[in-house]
Design an enzyme around this catalytic site. Structure first.
Site, PDB file in Angstrom:
ATOM      1  NE  ARG A   1      -2.057   8.849  -9.385  1.00 21.77           N
ATOM      2  CZ  ARG A   1      -2.792   8.389  -8.387  1.00 21.77           C
ATOM      3  NH1 ARG A   1      -2.219   7.928  -7.302  1.00 21.77           N
ATOM      4  NH2 ARG A   1      -4.113   8.414  -8.444  1.00 21.77           N
TER       5      ARG A   1
ATOM      6  CD  GLU B   1      -3.183   0.558   0.367  1.00 18.93           C
ATOM      7  OE1 GLU B   1      -2.672   1.427  -0.375  1.00 18.93           O
ATOM      8  OE2 GLU B   1      -4.400   0.460   0.540  1.00 18.93           O
ATOM      9  CG  ASP B   2      -0.923   4.807  -1.539  1.00 16.52           C
ATOM     10  OD1 ASP B   2      -1.673   4.072  -0.845  1.00 16.52           O
ATOM     11  OD2 ASP B   2      -1.372   5.703  -2.273  1.00 16.52           O
TER      12      ASP B   2
ATOM     13  CG  PHE C   1      -3.972  15.533   1.395  1.00 15.35           C
ATOM     14  CD1 PHE C   1      -4.873  14.486   1.286  1.00 15.35           C
ATOM     15  CD2 PHE C   1      -3.342  15.994   0.239  1.00 15.35           C
ATOM     16  CE1 PHE C   1      -5.141  13.905   0.056  1.00 15.35           C
ATOM     17  CE2 PHE C   1      -3.605  15.415  -0.991  1.00 15.35           C
ATOM     18  CZ  PHE C   1      -4.512  14.370  -1.084  1.00 15.35           C
TER      19      PHE C   1
HETATM   20  P1  IMP Z   1      -7.983   4.570   4.148  1.00 19.45           P
HETATM   21  O1  IMP Z   1      -8.956   3.565   3.622  1.00 19.45           O
HETATM   22  O2  IMP Z   1      -8.678   5.728   4.827  1.00 19.45           O
HETATM   23  O3  IMP Z   1      -6.880   3.985   4.981  1.00 19.45           O
HETATM   24  O4  IMP Z   1      -7.331   5.278   2.888  1.00 19.45           O
HETATM   25  C1  IMP Z   1      -6.486   4.641   2.049  1.00 19.45           C
HETATM   26  C2  IMP Z   1      -6.413   5.358   0.716  1.00 19.45           C
HETATM   27  O5  IMP Z   1      -6.753   6.751   0.800  1.00 19.45           O
HETATM   28  C3  IMP Z   1      -4.972   5.331   0.241  1.00 19.45           C
HETATM   29  O6  IMP Z   1      -4.689   4.157  -0.485  1.00 19.45           O
HETATM   30  C4  IMP Z   1      -4.885   6.595  -0.599  1.00 19.45           C
HETATM   31  O7  IMP Z   1      -5.286   6.331  -1.916  1.00 19.45           O
HETATM   32  C5  IMP Z   1      -5.866   7.555   0.035  1.00 19.45           C
HETATM   33  N1  IMP Z   1      -5.175   8.525   0.941  1.00 19.45           N
HETATM   34  C6  IMP Z   1      -5.207   8.560   2.294  1.00 19.45           C
HETATM   35  N2  IMP Z   1      -4.483   9.576   2.791  1.00 19.45           N
HETATM   36  C7  IMP Z   1      -3.956  10.203   1.696  1.00 19.45           C
HETATM   37  C8  IMP Z   1      -3.082  11.343   1.562  1.00 19.45           C
HETATM   38  O8  IMP Z   1      -2.618  11.997   2.524  1.00 19.45           O
HETATM   39  N3  IMP Z   1      -2.756  11.681   0.280  1.00 19.45           N
HETATM   40  C9  IMP Z   1      -3.221  11.004  -0.827  1.00 19.45           C
HETATM   41  N4  IMP Z   1      -4.041   9.941  -0.730  1.00 19.45           N
HETATM   42  C10 IMP Z   1      -4.407   9.538   0.522  1.00 19.45           C
END
Ligand code: IMP
Length: 181
Positions: free
Chosen positions: A169, A103-104, A156
């Site tokens: 990206r 995951e990123d 963010f």
């Molecule tokens: P979660 O389900 O809330 O954990 O969110 C996961 C997904 O939200 C990640 O795979 C990202 O695509 C997106 N995301 C969450 N935080 C960020 C951020 O700070 N920048 C860009 N994308 C984010």
């Protein structure tokens, strides 16, 4: 402090390309040990993890196989909606395999939880997650990522695969939203 503008927002450099490279070195050592002779399947979560995964996989010496899965959770551009839906999935049988989700970022953790539940249905030998970034203060529960590049505050960020409105990206470092945006 290097500042950039993406669309209507200002961002500051937060994690440099050099810091990312150094952390990746350590992470890959750890993973090479953990997955030695396990032949894992790397399940790469699109879109954001593609750059991290490309660097990580070339540092691994564990004969990994790769699969891609695309999940979307953000309806809004900067806030997690909490709703997770699968857009397209992987088709490799995972029964008895060691699966490493790449995951990123883990923010609320909804995407991670959904993925883990989805994978359990296939009875893999093990499931773990490596995430470049983890926001512990935003995390709403479930299993945290077993391997983490950097823990960050709930701000963010963009760059190194992560986007703001599909922009940013390609940035080599990770940038954080400036105060006041
Ligand atoms: P979660 O389900 O809330 O954990 O969110 C996961 C997904 O939200 C990640 O795979 C990202 O695509 C997106 N995301 C969450 N935080 C960020 C951020 O700070 N920048 C860009 N994308 C984010």
């Amino acid at each position: 402090m290097k500042e950039i503008v993406i669309k209507d927002k200002r961002f500051n450099l937060y994690i440099s390309p050099k810091q990312i490279r150094q952390r990746l070195d350590d992470l890959s050592h750890e993973l090479n040990k953990a997955y030695h002779s396990k032949n894992p399947v790397l399940l790469i979560v699109l879109n954001g993890a593609f750059i991290f995964a490309a660097d990580l996989i070339r540092a691994l010496e564990v004969d990994p196989q790769t699969q891609f899965i695309r999940i979307s959770s953000y309806e809004d551009e900067m806030q997690s909606s909490g709703k997770v839906r699968q857009v397209f999935g992987q088709d490799m049988p995972l029964t008895g395999r060691h699966v490493l989700i790449v995951e990123d970022i883990v923010d609320t953790g909804h995407t991670a939880r959904y993925l883990r539940e989805l994978l359990q249905e296939q009875h893999p030998a093990s499931v773990a997650m490596v995430s470049l970034l983890f926001k512990p203060e935003a995390f709403e529960g479930g299993t945290p990522p077993e391997y983490v590049g950097f823990e960050i505050p709930p701000d963010f960020v963009v760059g190194y695969g992560l986007d703001y409105a599909q922009l940013g990206r390609e940035l080599q470092g990770i940038y954080r939203l400036a105060e006041g945006g």
